[in-house]
Design a protein around this motif. Structure first.
Motif, PDB file in Angstrom:
ATOM      1  N   SER A 157       0.829  -1.215   0.000  1.00 48.10           N
ATOM      2  CA  SER A 157       0.000   0.000   0.000  1.00 48.10           C
ATOM      3  C   SER A 157       0.857   1.255   0.000  1.00 48.10           C
ATOM      4  CB  SER A 157      -0.932  -0.004   1.211  1.00 48.10           C
ATOM      5  OG  SER A 157      -0.197   0.048   2.426  1.00 48.10           O
ATOM      6  N   ARG A 158       2.016   1.191   0.647  1.00 47.82           N
ATOM      7  CA  ARG A 158       2.916   2.348   0.651  1.00 47.82           C
ATOM      8  C   ARG A 158       3.506   2.586  -0.737  1.00 47.82           C
ATOM      9  NH1 ARG A 158       3.928   7.353   1.938  1.00 47.82           N
ATOM     10  NH2 ARG A 158       6.132   7.831   2.238  1.00 47.82           N
ATOM     11  N   PHE A 159       3.916   1.516  -1.396  1.00 47.21           N
ATOM     12  CA  PHE A 159       4.471   1.662  -2.743  1.00 47.21           C
ATOM     13  C   PHE A 159       3.416   2.162  -3.721  1.00 47.21           C
ATOM     14  CE2 PHE A 159       8.050  -1.284  -1.589  1.00 47.21           C
ATOM     15  CZ  PHE A 159       9.076  -0.436  -1.974  1.00 47.21           C
ATOM     16  N   VAL A 160       2.193   1.681  -3.592  1.00 41.40           N
ATOM     17  CA  VAL A 160       1.122   2.107  -4.494  1.00 41.40           C
ATOM     18  C   VAL A 160       0.853   3.600  -4.342  1.00 41.40           C
ATOM     19  CG1 VAL A 160      -1.358   1.886  -4.948  1.00 41.40           C
ATOM     20  CG2 VAL A 160       0.036  -0.156  -4.634  1.00 41.40           C
ATOM     21  N   THR A 165       6.749   8.140 -11.165  1.00 41.30           N
ATOM     22  CA  THR A 165       7.833   8.860 -11.820  1.00 41.30           C
ATOM     23  C   THR A 165       9.064   8.998 -10.919  1.00 41.30           C
ATOM     24  OG1 THR A 165       6.918  10.983 -11.081  1.00 41.30           O
ATOM     25  CG2 THR A 165       6.223  10.158 -13.247  1.00 41.30           C
ATOM     26  N   LEU A 166       8.882   8.800  -9.608  1.00 45.26           N
ATOM     27  CA  LEU A 166      10.030   8.875  -8.704  1.00 45.26           C
ATOM     28  C   LEU A 166      11.040   7.771  -9.003  1.00 45.26           C
ATOM     29  CD1 LEU A 166       8.228   9.658  -5.314  1.00 45.26           C
ATOM     30  CD2 LEU A 166       9.502  11.242  -6.767  1.00 45.26           C
ATOM     31  N   PHE A 167      10.543   6.597  -9.359  1.00 43.52           N
ATOM     32  CA  PHE A 167      11.443   5.497  -9.690  1.00 43.52           C
ATOM     33  C   PHE A 167      12.209   5.805 -10.976  1.00 43.52           C
ATOM     34  CE2 PHE A 167       8.140   3.668  -7.074  1.00 43.52           C
ATOM     35  CZ  PHE A 167       8.828   2.805  -6.232  1.00 43.52           C
ATOM     36  N   GLU A 168      11.507   6.405 -11.959  1.00 45.32           N
ATOM     37  CA  GLU A 168      12.171   6.777 -13.200  1.00 45.32           C
ATOM     38  C   GLU A 168      13.180   7.894 -12.961  1.00 45.32           C
ATOM     39  OE1 GLU A 168      11.830   5.111 -15.912  1.00 45.32           O
ATOM     40  OE2 GLU A 168      10.254   3.841 -15.058  1.00 45.32           O
ATOM     41  N   ASP A 172      17.107   8.015 -13.879  1.00 46.57           N
ATOM     42  CA  ASP A 172      17.672   9.088 -14.712  1.00 46.57           C
ATOM     43  C   ASP A 172      18.872   9.740 -14.035  1.00 46.57           C
ATOM     44  OD1 ASP A 172      15.761   8.590 -16.596  1.00 46.57           O
ATOM     45  OD2 ASP A 172      14.400  10.189 -15.911  1.00 46.57           O
ATOM     46  N   LEU A 173      18.923   9.695 -12.715  1.00 47.68           N
ATOM     47  CA  LEU A 173      20.054  10.269 -11.987  1.00 47.68           C
ATOM     48  C   LEU A 173      21.186   9.268 -11.821  1.00 47.68           C
ATOM     49  CD1 LEU A 173      18.082  12.246  -9.237  1.00 47.68           C
ATOM     50  CD2 LEU A 173      19.261  13.173 -11.237  1.00 47.68           C
ATOM     51  N   TYR A 174      21.115   8.180 -12.598  1.00 46.52           N
ATOM     52  CA  TYR A 174      22.180   7.170 -12.658  1.00 46.52           C
ATOM     53  C   TYR A 174      22.404   6.476 -11.306  1.00 46.52           C
ATOM     54  CZ  TYR A 174      23.121   9.707 -16.967  1.00 46.52           C
ATOM     55  OH  TYR A 174      22.990  10.312 -18.185  1.00 46.52           O
ATOM     56  N   ALA A 175      21.341   6.328 -10.540  1.00 41.83           N
ATOM     57  CA  ALA A 175      21.450   5.587  -9.279  1.00 41.83           C
ATOM     58  C   ALA A 175      21.419   4.099  -9.583  1.00 41.83           C
ATOM     59  CB  ALA A 175      20.299   5.950  -8.341  1.00 41.83           C
ATOM     60  N   PHE A 184      16.660   5.731  -1.684  1.00 43.40           N
ATOM     61  CA  PHE A 184      15.316   6.137  -2.105  1.00 43.40           C
ATOM     62  C   PHE A 184      14.217   5.256  -1.499  1.00 43.40           C
ATOM     63  CE2 PHE A 184      11.962   5.326  -5.403  1.00 43.40           C
ATOM     64  CZ  PHE A 184      11.192   6.429  -5.073  1.00 43.40           C
ATOM     65  N   MET A 185      14.269   3.955  -1.753  1.00 44.31           N
ATOM     66  CA  MET A 185      13.167   3.087  -1.334  1.00 44.31           C
ATOM     67  C   MET A 185      13.048   2.978   0.185  1.00 44.31           C
ATOM     68  SD  MET A 185      13.213  -0.044  -4.076  1.00 44.31           S
ATOM     69  CE  MET A 185      13.132   0.263  -5.838  1.00 44.31           C
ATOM     70  N   LEU A 186      14.154   2.619   0.840  1.00 44.84           N
ATOM     71  CA  LEU A 186      14.078   2.418   2.287  1.00 44.84           C
ATOM     72  C   LEU A 186      13.672   3.680   3.045  1.00 44.84           C
ATOM     73  CD1 LEU A 186      17.070  -0.005   3.007  1.00 44.84           C
ATOM     74  CD2 LEU A 186      14.624  -0.526   2.871  1.00 44.84           C
ATOM     75  N   PRO A 187      14.281   4.855   2.747  1.00 41.78           N
ATOM     76  CA  PRO A 187      13.809   6.068   3.453  1.00 41.78           C
ATOM     77  C   PRO A 187      12.353   6.398   3.161  1.00 41.78           C
ATOM     78  CG  PRO A 187      15.968   6.452   2.478  1.00 41.78           C
ATOM     79  CD  PRO A 187      15.475   5.154   1.917  1.00 41.78           C
ATOM     80  N   THR A 188      11.904   6.093   1.951  1.00 43.44           N
ATOM     81  CA  THR A 188      10.531   6.436   1.580  1.00 43.44           C
ATOM     82  C   THR A 188       9.517   5.558   2.302  1.00 43.44           C
ATOM     83  OG1 THR A 188      11.297   7.144  -0.603  1.00 43.44           O
ATOM     84  CG2 THR A 188       8.943   6.720  -0.353  1.00 43.44           C
ATOM     85  N   ILE A 189       9.813   4.268   2.409  1.00 44.99           N
ATOM     86  CA  ILE A 189       8.855   3.348   3.027  1.00 44.99           C
ATOM     87  C   ILE A 189       9.182   3.080   4.497  1.00 44.99           C
ATOM     88  CG2 ILE A 189       8.442   2.241   0.799  1.00 44.99           C
ATOM     89  CD1 ILE A 189      10.087  -0.154   1.835  1.00 44.99           C
TER      90      ILE A 189
END
Length: 265
Positions: A157-160, A165-168, A172-175, A184-189
């Motif tokens: 539910s958190r990912f949904v 566009t955040l993943f894209e 794009d920032l070459y991560a 990105f993922m761990l701090p976000t969720i």
């Protein structure tokens, strides 16, 4: 006038519901401080039942088993459930209805059916291989199996709720994939992970049925100890144990609620 009457009626119903839910818990807490051995009449205030708990080795052992079981199973369920939740999000556009059913099944399945099936499975495996003898190990496995769906659904539910566009943008920032996970993922969720852990912890501490069917002779938890002791009659000591469990679960639930509100903010 009608609106005011309706509002008062709803307010009264609200307070009646709260009283219906929490008055039994308040009675248990009150009688845990009873000075006498009576479970029906309060004769005075005393801390002696809590002092007796600190000297009871069986209770301390059951408490240690409950905490160890809850911490280990919640940690394992958090890792596995997080991976499943992310997998559900990545493949959400595919026809994976059967996977959703498998995730929800342990949640809607009656605890006694789940516990008996787990016990039968462990008994057969132990008979054939000598592994999975009833004890803390089998209890951890059983708890993980019913905790994983809750974690997976919370993480999903958190990912949904995230902007795809955040993943894209991260790509794009070459991560690299590892950097995307760490930065990105761990701090976000993170709020969802914390909430899922505390929910799993609460479910584990509170569970009796599944623990009862998968426990060994030396792996009794607090709910199992209470069930065994209550057959001799309800005593203030049992009320004291129940009060401590209510307080512990309430604290964990409050912490989980705080993190959930921060996540929504």
């Amino acid at each position: 006038m009608r609106k005011r009457t309706l509002k008062r009626s709803l307010t009264g119903f609200w307070w009646f519901t709260l009283a219906f839910l929490y008055l039994p818990l308040a009675v248990v807490a009150l009688f845990s401080f009873n000075a006498s051995n009576s479970a029906a009449r309060f004769t005075g205030f005393s801390w002696r039942w809590y002092e007796r708990l600190l000297g009871n080795e069986e209770i301390l052992s059951a408490f240690a088993n409950s905490m160890g079981l809850a911490i280990v199973s919640s940690t394992v369920a958090l890792v596995v459930g997080c991976l499943i939740g992310y997998g559900m999000y990545r493949h959400r556009h595919r026809k994976l209805g059967w996977l959703i059913v498998l995730i929800y099944l342990p949640i809607v399945l009656p605890d006694i059916v789940f516990g008996i099936s787990e016990m039968a499975f462990f008994v057969q495996v132990h008979r054939l291989t000598g592994f999975l003898q009833p004890g803390l190990g089998t209890m951890i496995i059983a708890h993980v199996t019913f905790q994983i769906p809750f974690v997976a659904l919370i993480v999903y539910s958190r990912f949904v709720g995230l902007d795809p566009t955040l993943f894209e943008a991260a790509k794009d920032l070459y991560a690299t994939p590892i950097k995307r996970v760490i930065h990105f993922m761990l701090p976000t969720i993170k709020p969802a992970l914390i909430s899922a852990f505390f929910l799993s912890f609460t479910l584990s501490v509170d569970d009796f049925v599944i623990s009862f069917f998968t426990a060994g002779p030396e792996s009794a938890t607090l709910p199992i100890y209470i069930w065994g002791a209550i057959k001799k009659g309800i005593s203030p000591e049992i009320n004291a144990i129940a009060t401590l469990m209510i307080a512990a679960v309430a604290i964990v639930a409050a912490i989980s609620l705080i993190f959930s509100r921060r996540r929504q903010a």
